[in-house]
Design an enzyme around this catalytic site. Structure first.
Site, PDB file in Angstrom:
ATOM      1  N   LYS A   1       1.624  44.622 102.491  1.00 10.91           N
ATOM      2  CA  LYS A   1       1.494  43.296 103.111  1.00 10.91           C
ATOM      3  C   LYS A   1       2.533  42.318 102.576  1.00 10.91           C
ATOM      4  O   LYS A   1       2.441  41.120 102.821  1.00 10.91           O
ATOM      5  CB  LYS A   1       0.084  42.757 102.862  1.00 10.91           C
ATOM      6  CG  LYS A   1      -1.007  43.600 103.514  1.00 10.91           C
ATOM      7  CD  LYS A   1      -2.376  43.003 103.309  1.00 10.91           C
ATOM      8  CE  LYS A   1      -3.466  44.006 103.696  1.00 10.91           C
ATOM      9  NZ  LYS A   1      -4.772  43.636 103.154  1.00 10.91           N
TER      10      LYS A   1
ATOM     11  N   THR B   1       1.301  62.264  85.852  1.00 13.57           N
ATOM     12  CA  THR B   1       1.336  61.072  85.017  1.00 13.57           C
ATOM     13  C   THR B   1       0.104  60.202  85.243  1.00 13.57           C
ATOM     14  O   THR B   1      -0.516  59.716  84.296  1.00 13.57           O
ATOM     15  CB  THR B   1       2.625  60.272  85.295  1.00 13.57           C
ATOM     16  OG1 THR B   1       3.745  61.134  85.105  1.00 13.57           O
ATOM     17  CG2 THR B   1       2.749  59.092  84.354  1.00 13.57           C
TER      18      THR B   1
END
Lengths: 309, 309, 309
Positions: free
Chosen positions: B80, B52
């Site tokens: 993060k 994809t």
């Protein structure tokens, strides 16, 4: 040939020129759309940083150039024991300029010494991250119209935050800049900055523990994250953490034209309810970062685009 | 500005237009080779999907544009703790359009709400994967010449396969479509699809347990994988698994013009001996996927290329 | 359509042509800057190799083309159990040419059999790495002016080093080539190479245990790494390891025009004090690798650029 290792590598005059260029790029992007045709930037990220890496790649693509590189050390030859010095000599055969992020302090400097292309320090451990500083300066200059005559609040982890230290170092070169440092006692600005940078330069500053106390007088508030593990004890953390979360109530205390900046990513230190406040500039900052990096690439490659429309 | 979240976001008329455009791109690729000069797609893949991701990147490159992004969450700032909402606001400063794959259902929708560029859902968990459906529809339309008047067999895991559910939802909008569902009892089509989608729309369908029983009447066979761990017990798996493997013997029962499709990757549910059968269309499907995505990018960016040679 | 699986796939005449083209590219890079406009290379790296991957990507970008691909298996659909044959059929819909690195011997050959685009073996396990050999040949030819009439030292792990075996196979096709093999007894050149390649072709060679003993007579020294774990016992390793480390003292024994090559990455088998010696050619080799790969891409895609300035 010139590299960028520290935010102070450029003199105030050179910086002015670079930020003028960034502003011109913003105004006339199509003028620069082919300035780097046929050139390549290598993004060598020994630790991941999507924001910074994609900002450099976007900058080079906006200039008509292209990109090679790696996004983490695991897919690099560092795993085979190659030194940074050898890697940069290889990369010098592939690319025209290089942005290097490395967990080890000084690695980009070591690379620069053996490089035959300009090396940009894109963050070396807790040490320097000069293009964040360029981004911050360009954002302030674009939105406030100046880098002097400002009262600047810096909030959060002021002890370990390299972004904050770099920004202070860069701003003390301008006239009539005052600082308000907002942090818990454990995370105060280091004494070498108070002594060497601020006192020696006769810069006015004060330190407060609560964001509320600082808000009314600020032209600019630079937020950073306060990590729980930085606190000495759980009790302090619980007692203090809300002091460093910017929300609508605290924004109500600020001036109409105060700007809020943040190097991103944010976690919860700025409440999402602040995002729609016209004073919130931290997403615009990302856009300014692209212009600043475009200007930096052109400057280091010594490429000049003709003035005029 | 428009996003693509679900295969039903486009009306039948809009879809016709998009697939006409895809067909024109196939016929006249050079006409579109610079349609996206200077534009960028961001491929944000929080979980890997080579097929994809590369299809989107190929589509944008074929249009003259370029690509930024990441191929897995580990090299992204998600690690993060950044929210998808913040990430898309950053990406909006970098790219002109974005394709997002995310393991969490609804993540691309959350992104779209804060985005200032079109967001394409490139797969969100078990929920939606609309560009696979566009690919399937474009393949059928190109090779059969129509999307109505078809008897369509769907074989394999019909309970959990999002691809199958999306395709059914898309096809019931066309006239005289009949379905034959071929699956073990454990993996039958969910009752909400039987009730809400098929019965309510008066769509003819039947359910069989063996592929052989369905072959002779099909215009189209859509194969999917049956994973061992979906079965209730080992005994059932051993007894049934060969019923859902397409081989030369089963192909001999099918019509001369029956098409075989598969979203890929296949493991062993289609024997490699079928690959050279002219009715095997699953590799052509990959190519049609590129044309469909090129048409989608142009549509969402509202870029129009002049008609004619 | 043509692939590159082994360094011997090209005849001596074809190789001459390819290296002439590489030399012309070096002299007139701008002539080739748009030779691959609108074309794409897919870099399919099932195991990481920054140097080789970026060399291919640089080569294609220098020709005006663009790049898709993956840098490690973890971000590829191989993880979902897709075969290399199926992957290459997908990639054939996306790209114009493909460079594949795979830990499994023969994988690129399997791919080539099902591919509709040229496949380049970019290293398959311990088997072949033909573009390294092209790089080595182009470096030698460019810097020495010839591929025959040379006395070539090969030093290090001569038993397992595929680079060394390929280079020997390629060089025995030229006139008056002599070899000096420098290795510990455990890592001598395999007997099938001594018998089938050297003796059968009446190639002169000798084997020595110490680099010092070979230096004075060499036109060219090809260094490779000696890994500790290849030795039978720790004692041998300690006794021998310094014999295979090239330093200034050993360079002092060599001819004025002797070249030092190394496939890189090096760890410590060439002391950094040798780097500035004008005879050290291992970093130039990286640059020659780009020219060789540019010539290879053009050759396999059958693209011809007009002669002349």
């Amino acid at each position: 040939m010139r590299h960028l290792m520290s935010p102070l590598d450029f003199s105030v005059e050179e910086l002015d020129q670079l930020l003028d260029l960034a502003a011109d790029i913003e105004k006339h992007p199509s003028k620069y759309a082919h300035a780097c045709d046929g050139r390549k930037i290598a993004t060598l990220f020994y630790e991941p940083s999507t924001r910074t890496r994609l900002s450099f790649e976007t900058a080079m693509l906006n200039l008509g150039g292209s990109v090679i590189g790696f996004a983490s050390a695991s897919s690099s030859s560092a795993a085979k024991g190659e030194s940074v010095s050898d890697t940069i000599r290889m990369i010098s055969c592939y690319a025209d300029i290089c942005a290097m992020r490395h967990p080890k302090e000084g690695a980009p400097m070591v690379a620069a010494m053996k490089s035959s292309i300009p090396v940009i320090n894109a963050g070396d451990g807790g040490h320097q991250h000069p293009t964040q500083t360029l981004t911050d300066l360009h954002t302030i200059r674009s939105l406030k119209g100046r880098l002097g005559n400002l009262t600047i609040g810096l909030c959060g982890d002021l002890k370990f935050g390299r972004t904050v230290h770099s920004l202070i170092n860069a701003l003390v070169r301008y006239e009539n800049v005052k600082f308000v440092f907002i942090s818990p006692d454990e995370l105060r600005i280091p004494s070498y900055i108070r002594e060497d940078v601020l006192n020696n330069n006769h810069i006015e500053y004060k330190e407060v523990e609560r964001l509320e106390d600082a808000m009314p007088e600020l032209d600019l508030l630079y937020m950073t994250r306060v990590q729980k593990e930085r606190f000495f004890n759980e009790e302090d953390y619980v007692r203090l953490k809300d002091f460093y979360i910017l929300d609508k109530a605290k924004m109500a205390l600020a001036r109409e034209d105060m700007l809020v900046l943040h190097p991103l990513p944010r976690v919860n230190e700025i409440s999402v309810e602040v995002d729609d406040d016209p004073r919130a500039a931290y997403f615009k900052q990302v856009q300014y970062g692209v212009y600043a990096r475009m200007a930096l690439i052109l400057t280091l490659l010594d490429i000049h685009v003709e003035e005029g429309e």
